[in-house]
Design a protein around this motif. Structure first.
Motif, mmCIF file in Angstrom:
data_model
loop_
_atom_site.group_PDB
_atom_site.id
_atom_site.type_symbol
_atom_site.label_atom_id
_atom_site.label_comp_id
_atom_site.label_asym_id
_atom_site.label_seq_id
_atom_site.Cartn_x
_atom_site.Cartn_y
_atom_site.Cartn_z
ATOM 1 N N GLY A 81 15.126 8.977 10.544
ATOM 2 C CA GLY A 81 15.831 7.783 11.001
ATOM 3 C C GLY A 81 14.934 6.602 11.326
ATOM 4 O O GLY A 81 15.420 5.530 11.666
ATOM 5 N N ASN A 82 13.638 6.778 11.233
ATOM 6 C CA ASN A 82 12.685 5.696 11.441
ATOM 7 C C ASN A 82 12.281 5.099 10.097
ATOM 8 O O ASN A 82 12.339 5.777 9.067
ATOM 9 C CB ASN A 82 11.441 6.204 12.182
ATOM 10 C CG ASN A 82 11.771 6.631 13.597
ATOM 11 O OD1 ASN A 82 12.456 5.916 14.317
ATOM 12 N ND2 ASN A 82 11.315 7.813 13.990
ATOM 13 N N PRO A 83 11.843 3.837 10.084
ATOM 14 C CA PRO A 83 11.501 3.202 8.808
ATOM 15 C C PRO A 83 10.369 3.895 8.054
ATOM 16 O O PRO A 83 9.410 4.384 8.665
ATOM 17 C CB PRO A 83 11.068 1.788 9.216
ATOM 18 C CG PRO A 83 11.705 1.555 10.544
ATOM 19 C CD PRO A 83 11.748 2.902 11.212
ATOM 20 N N ILE A 84 10.507 3.907 6.724
ATOM 21 C CA ILE A 84 9.404 4.328 5.872
ATOM 22 C C ILE A 84 8.352 3.233 5.964
ATOM 23 O O ILE A 84 8.674 2.053 5.875
ATOM 24 C CB ILE A 84 9.861 4.503 4.409
ATOM 25 C CG1 ILE A 84 10.877 5.633 4.285
ATOM 26 C CG2 ILE A 84 8.663 4.748 3.487
ATOM 27 C CD1 ILE A 84 11.479 5.777 2.891
ATOM 28 N N VAL A 105 12.131 -10.973 2.355
ATOM 29 C CA VAL A 105 11.250 -10.376 3.355
ATOM 30 C C VAL A 105 11.906 -9.140 3.965
ATOM 31 O O VAL A 105 13.115 -8.960 3.882
ATOM 32 C CB VAL A 105 10.908 -11.377 4.489
ATOM 33 C CG1 VAL A 105 10.101 -12.551 3.964
ATOM 34 C CG2 VAL A 105 12.162 -11.869 5.186
ATOM 35 N N SER A 106 11.087 -8.329 4.605
ATOM 36 C CA SER A 106 11.616 -7.209 5.380
ATOM 37 C C SER A 106 11.933 -7.703 6.784
ATOM 38 O O SER A 106 11.557 -8.812 7.171
ATOM 39 C CB SER A 106 10.575 -6.086 5.456
ATOM 40 O OG SER A 106 9.472 -6.503 6.237
ATOM 41 N N GLU A 107 12.593 -6.874 7.547
ATOM 42 C CA GLU A 107 12.867 -7.221 8.948
ATOM 43 C C GLU A 107 11.561 -7.501 9.686
ATOM 44 O O GLU A 107 11.491 -8.383 10.537
ATOM 45 C CB GLU A 107 13.601 -6.066 9.634
ATOM 46 C CG GLU A 107 14.985 -5.791 9.067
ATOM 47 C CD GLU A 107 15.586 -4.521 9.634
ATOM 48 O OE1 GLU A 107 15.824 -4.474 10.851
ATOM 49 O OE2 GLU A 107 15.831 -3.586 8.854
ATOM 50 N N GLU A 108 10.519 -6.769 9.333
ATOM 51 C CA GLU A 108 9.214 -6.889 9.982
ATOM 52 C C GLU A 108 8.547 -8.238 9.694
ATOM 53 O O GLU A 108 7.859 -8.795 10.551
ATOM 54 C CB GLU A 108 8.318 -5.744 9.492
ATOM 55 C CG GLU A 108 6.928 -5.725 10.043
ATOM 56 C CD GLU A 108 6.079 -4.610 9.442
ATOM 57 O OE1 GLU A 108 5.063 -4.289 10.071
ATOM 58 O OE2 GLU A 108 6.401 -4.072 8.370
ATOM 59 N N THR A 109 8.749 -8.765 8.486
ATOM 60 C CA THR A 109 8.038 -9.983 8.091
ATOM 61 C C THR A 109 8.902 -11.244 8.123
ATOM 62 O O THR A 109 8.430 -12.319 7.747
ATOM 63 C CB THR A 109 7.410 -9.822 6.689
ATOM 64 O OG1 THR A 109 8.438 -9.491 5.751
ATOM 65 C CG2 THR A 109 6.338 -8.749 6.690
ATOM 66 N N ASP A 127 0.850 -1.190 0.000
ATOM 67 C CA ASP A 127 0.000 0.000 0.000
ATOM 68 C C ASP A 127 0.890 1.245 0.000
ATOM 69 O O ASP A 127 1.972 1.241 0.589
ATOM 70 C CB ASP A 127 -0.897 -0.010 1.243
ATOM 71 C CG ASP A 127 -1.943 1.092 1.208
ATOM 72 O OD1 ASP A 127 -2.519 1.335 0.117
ATOM 73 O OD2 ASP A 127 -2.194 1.706 2.254
ATOM 74 N N LYS A 128 0.442 2.278 -0.668
ATOM 75 C CA LYS A 128 1.211 3.537 -0.759
ATOM 76 C C LYS A 128 2.641 3.203 -1.209
ATOM 77 O O LYS A 128 3.619 3.520 -0.550
ATOM 78 C CB LYS A 128 1.233 4.282 0.577
ATOM 79 C CG LYS A 128 -0.122 4.505 1.195
ATOM 80 C CD LYS A 128 -1.021 5.355 0.339
ATOM 81 C CE LYS A 128 -2.366 5.591 1.001
ATOM 82 N NZ LYS A 128 -3.475 5.463 0.078
ATOM 83 N N PHE A 129 2.754 2.548 -2.342
ATOM 84 C CA PHE A 129 4.000 2.001 -2.873
ATOM 85 C C PHE A 129 5.160 2.982 -2.674
ATOM 86 O O PHE A 129 5.176 4.054 -3.242
ATOM 87 C CB PHE A 129 3.819 1.656 -4.357
ATOM 88 C CG PHE A 129 4.906 0.823 -4.916
ATOM 89 C CD1 PHE A 129 5.044 -0.507 -4.545
ATOM 90 C CD2 PHE A 129 5.813 1.359 -5.809
ATOM 91 C CE1 PHE A 129 6.052 -1.286 -5.068
ATOM 92 C CE2 PHE A 129 6.826 0.584 -6.343
ATOM 93 C CZ PHE A 129 6.946 -0.742 -5.974
ATOM 94 N N HIS A 130 6.120 2.592 -1.823
ATOM 95 C CA HIS A 130 7.178 3.509 -1.399
ATOM 96 C C HIS A 130 8.571 2.919 -1.594
ATOM 97 O O HIS A 130 8.714 1.793 -2.092
ATOM 98 C CB HIS A 130 6.948 3.941 0.056
ATOM 99 C CG HIS A 130 6.865 2.808 1.042
ATOM 100 N ND1 HIS A 130 7.945 2.027 1.402
ATOM 101 C CD2 HIS A 130 5.805 2.323 1.745
ATOM 102 C CE1 HIS A 130 7.573 1.132 2.296
ATOM 103 N NE2 HIS A 130 6.280 1.280 2.517
ATOM 104 N N ASP A 131 9.584 3.671 -1.209
ATOM 105 C CA ASP A 131 10.973 3.266 -1.436
ATOM 106 C C ASP A 131 11.348 1.964 -0.733
ATOM 107 O O ASP A 131 12.189 1.214 -1.223
ATOM 108 C CB ASP A 131 11.937 4.386 -1.022
ATOM 109 C CG ASP A 131 11.971 5.529 -2.028
ATOM 110 O OD1 ASP A 131 11.287 5.442 -3.072
ATOM 111 O OD2 ASP A 131 12.696 6.513 -1.777
ATOM 112 N N VAL A 189 14.194 0.785 4.760
ATOM 113 C CA VAL A 189 14.642 2.054 4.202
ATOM 114 C C VAL A 189 14.175 3.105 5.199
ATOM 115 O O VAL A 189 13.000 3.123 5.593
ATOM 116 C CB VAL A 189 14.034 2.308 2.807
ATOM 117 C CG1 VAL A 189 14.395 3.694 2.306
ATOM 118 C CG2 VAL A 189 14.515 1.235 1.820
ATOM 119 N N LEU A 190 15.094 3.951 5.618
ATOM 120 C CA LEU A 190 14.765 4.913 6.671
ATOM 121 C C LEU A 190 14.328 6.254 6.105
ATOM 122 O O LEU A 190 14.854 6.729 5.095
ATOM 123 C CB LEU A 190 15.974 5.104 7.587
ATOM 124 C CG LEU A 190 16.495 3.829 8.259
ATOM 125 C CD1 LEU A 190 17.691 4.150 9.142
ATOM 126 C CD2 LEU A 190 15.405 3.122 9.059
#
Length: 152
Positions: free
Chosen positions: A131-134, A95-99, A16-20, A126-127
């Motif tokens: 400094g927080n994740p996008i 995967v991302s760190e989250e998944t 969603d909200k395709f981002h970097d 990607v921050l």
């Protein structure tokens, strides 16, 4: 032909909200896999995250980003695992760190079925400028834009 580390690689998400951050995740999959299967959460499954763009719109964003590629398929995900727990041809999952925990679960299911575990490729966040994740959540709230620039 350029050598790819994996024959068939999986990557999935809501996108969603395709981002970097999404771009980095998907680019990694394409860099590593000869064939990439991209799972996009269905409206019902993805909607558990809140008010998101339609699955059709999210899939279009992906296809627009990879207009110059032909070695991929895009499919709808109705659960966290998709075809990775049935298709023995997958070599890896990105995967991302989250998944990452979901990829570990996928491997547990695969092994319990007598299938080979997948190599798990974890892509760092990607921050944003702060400094927080996008994240799509931060973009939806108007806190940052898709590039991670602070808006408020």
């Amino acid at each position: 032909m350029v050598y790819k580390k994996y024959k068939k690689i999986a990557v999935g998400g809501t996108f969603d909200k395709f981002h970097d951050g999404h771009k980095k995740l998907l680019t990694t999959a394409f860099d590593l896999g000869e064939e990439v299967e991209i799972g996009v959460t269905s409206n019902a499954f993805g909607g558990l995250k809140g008010d998101i763009d339609s699955c059709k719109d999210r899939m279009k964003s992906l296809k627009d980003f990879f207009w110059d590629k032909s070695n991929y398929t895009v499919m709808v995900l109705d659960d966290a695992y998709g075809t990775t727990i049935f298709d023995e041809n997958f070599d890896a999952i990105v995967v991302s760190e989250e998944t990452e925990p979901v990829a570990v679960e996928i491997n547990e299911i695969r092994v319990s079925k007598g299938m080979s575990p997948l190599d798990i490729v974890v892509v760092s966040f990607v921050l944003a400028d702060d400094g927080n994740p996008i994240s799509s959540t931060r973009i939806r709230s108007g806190e940052i834009n898709k590039k991670g620039n602070i808006l408020k």
